[in-house]
Structures are given as C-alpha cells and as structure tokens.
Design a protein around this motif. Sequence first.
Motif, mmCIF file in Angstrom:
data_model
loop_
_atom_site.group_PDB
_atom_site.id
_atom_site.type_symbol
_atom_site.label_atom_id
_atom_site.label_comp_id
_atom_site.label_asym_id
_atom_site.label_seq_id
_atom_site.Cartn_x
_atom_site.Cartn_y
_atom_site.Cartn_z
ATOM 1 N N SER A 2 0.456 -1.512 -0.060
ATOM 2 C CA SER A 2 -0.042 -0.257 -0.059
ATOM 3 C C SER A 2 0.548 0.730 0.482
ATOM 4 O O SER A 2 1.943 1.189 0.656
ATOM 5 C CB SER A 2 -0.792 0.025 1.267
ATOM 6 N N ARG A 4 0.335 5.096 1.408
ATOM 7 C CA ARG A 4 -0.223 6.008 2.065
ATOM 8 C C ARG A 4 0.369 7.656 2.166
ATOM 9 O O ARG A 4 1.406 7.943 1.871
ATOM 10 C CB ARG A 4 0.053 5.837 3.749
ATOM 11 N N ASP A 133 7.754 0.516 3.451
ATOM 12 C CA ASP A 133 6.999 0.676 3.836
ATOM 13 C C ASP A 133 6.603 2.377 2.688
ATOM 14 O O ASP A 133 7.998 2.951 2.661
ATOM 15 C CB ASP A 133 6.647 1.888 5.419
#
Length: 464
Positions: A2, A4, A133
């Motif tokens: 993902s 963000r 991330d």
Amino acid sequence: MSIRPFDVVVIGTGPGGEGAAMKCTKANLRVCVIEDRSAVGGACTHTATIPSKTLRHAIQRLVDLRNLPGHRAAAGHGPTFRELVQTAGSVTNRQAGMREGFYERNRVEVVEGRARFVDAHTVEVIQPRGATDTLTAKHFVIATGSRPYHPPEIDFNHPRVFDSDTILGMIEMPQSMTIYGAGVIGCEYASMFRMLGVKVNLVNTREKLLSFLDDEIIDALSYHLRDLGCIIRHNEEIERVETADDGVILDLKSGKRLKTDVLLWANGRSGNTVDMGLEALGIAIDSRGNLKVNDAYQTAVPHIHAVGDVVGFPSLASAAYDQGRFAGTQIVEGRLEHRLVQDIPTGIYTSPEISSLGRNERELTAAGVPYEVGQAQFKSLARAQITGRTVGMLKILFHRDTLELLGIHCFGDNAAEIIHIGQAIMSQKGEANTLLYFVNTTFNYPTMAEAYRVAALNGLNRVF
C-alpha cells in the motif's frame, strides 16, 4: 504494497524535524515523521547534546563534592565511568518520552526506518525487520542531522578508537587519551576527561583553539585547559593511527608519536545524506554530505526542504528548531516568515563555560569600528564568591560614540545562561540597545546578572 499519502513527510526527529512537524500539523496538515532510531529525538537527544551535557554536569558535581571542605574521597571508591554515563541515559529517556508525547498529542504519525526517495514525491522506508513502507507527500523536510566524520584509513571498530557518538559507550575509564580535533566537541571532552583525572593530549590542526571566538576568551580557555593539565598541541596533522591491544599510537606529520590508552576522533562531522536517492532528483551533496538550501530552506527541488545539521552552519540544536519552523511556515503559507537571526549565541560547555554573541575585537578592529570594552571579573562579584565559582569574566564591546552594543563575550560558570540577558538588549532597536540599559537597570543582588552593571560602568569609565 500500500502507498500512504500525506501532506508533509519529515525525515528525522531531531530539533529541526520536530520544529517543522509541529508547525505543519498545527496548520491541520497530515504529517508523518520518519526516524531510523527506535526512539525520537535524533542525535541531539541520543548521542550528542543531551548526553554529553548531562555527563559534564555529573562530572562537575563529582568534582565539587571532592572539593568540599572536610571531604575525603577514598581512592578507588568514586563512581565508575559507566555510572556517570547512566545519569545521561536517564535524561535521554525522559527527553525521548516527552518528545514522543508531542507527536502523539499532535496526531503526527511516527514511522521507524530509513527513508529513500523513489521519486520527487515518494519515499520508501526500510523498517528494522526488512518490511517496506511507501509514503507519498506534497512536501518533504530532510532533517537527518549529521554524524562524526570517519576517515577511511582509521579503524573505528577497534575497541580503543572512539568518536563523539561512541565515546559514551566506553566501558572503563582510561588513564590517558588523545583527542584529535580541538573544535567545540574536542575542547568539551578534553575538559571533562581531564576533570576525571585522565591524562589528555588535545591535538589541534589549527593555530589557535576555537578561532571564531574573541582572542581574550581563546587565551582564557587555553590557560585553563593547561591549568587543568591538558597538553595542547597546535598546528598538527595526522600521519597515521596504529592500534594495539594496549593502546593507540597517533603519528603526526611533525614526527611526534602520541601513545595513549584510547583515541577520541573529534575532527569534523558529515551530513546524513548517504543512499537517500537525492542525486537522482537533482539535489547536489557536497563533500561533507551537506545540502545547499535557499533562505526558505528549499533545496534545488522546491517542495523538498532541508534543515538542521544537514545544511551545515551553524549546526546548533537551537538554530535547527527555528529552521524547521521557518521551513514549515514556507510550506503552510508559501512565504518566509522570518530569517534566522544574525547573532546566534554560541554555548560551549567546557569548564568553565563559554558563550559569545555578536562581533569580537578582532572583527571590529578589521572593520574599523570605533569600539570600547567594558569588563566584569567574576572574582569581584559577591555571587561568584558565595558559590566559589570565581573564574571568569563578562566582556561587553560597544560603540565608543553611540554606546550601541556590538558584542558580548562570557567565560565562566553559567556563561550560556548569562549571555541571554545581553542578547535581549542587543536585539532591541535604537537607544534601547545601548550600554546605558545596564547602567540604569537595578539587578538583584547578589546575582551573576550584576556582572552586566559592573561591566557597563567599567566601559563608561573608558569613554567619559
């Protein structure tokens, strides 16, 4: 995987990163900070300012105790170096916990890991366990700080070779130490270890100690370091370092060989910009890892800002926080609200302390400014006599005709606190910024602040 999105991503949680993050989140922007340590606060909190100054305070208290009348310290029964350092650890933990609370209360997400730019609006964060991330943002603030400079030919993995980040991890107190580099860090640690009874060689690559200071302050520092027992060696340059099980030999180009138990390398710092993907974005990195920015702390890519030690001078925690706030203002409002003040006080935590603001005598003489000097010797102040801290002086430089304050230089106990009285007056405009303020103001008695009145009267006697 993902991705963000955020409005602002701040890389680094030292003073500069914190200042930028708080400014942006209070403007209701969605902010994330990235920190490669397990706790926030940056080098300032964990390896530099806070632990070193806490250690200095612990050492000073120990010395004061030993000097008390009637006190008899039994040989070998004083605190170990590790016990002294543990004091610093407790303060570091409290500071980190407090700053963690700042981010929580202000809804700023903290992501642990190392950041690298994928493109101008995306960073990947490699987390400690290897997960990745991916964060995107409209704006970035690089506040990654700096680290001690490591020449490749020196083995910093050797257990007897330290830098300013690793010296607090030293297990046992050495009997002797060579400190290579006599800048602020080198002078501070020379003072600390000499107070602990360590034999210290302080090797300076320049002609004088801390040449940016007023000459009289330089002379006073040199005298008191030598009076403590430090051996100061000026105009020296390293040839090589030889390590052994029983010590370290520093060979100098002058032919000198200095063998001591440990070596503390304190010669320069490098910006933390390695492997961040900045070059691919067109952001140049200089030979010491620093980034070039404009007055609004924008890099060559306008939506990527940089603040704190990673942009070089003045490399002060106090200035970094302001730089972060100013960068945040430019992000939030699109304008530069304030510039960093021209006169930033220096605080040097030798023993005694040094603090300086404005121009020194050498600079005023070169500029042809008609100045005069007012001095207050601490040994003449009642407060200094009460505390027993009588070494030092306050020195005020002022314009001979207008009495405008031009520089303030302090050497002695609590110099870094005392300087702020003068700073407040120097920041005023017109007649408010003159020597007469100190003459016409009533100071508490007995206090160290009274030094301003004594110095001002001393100066007036030289012009009237």
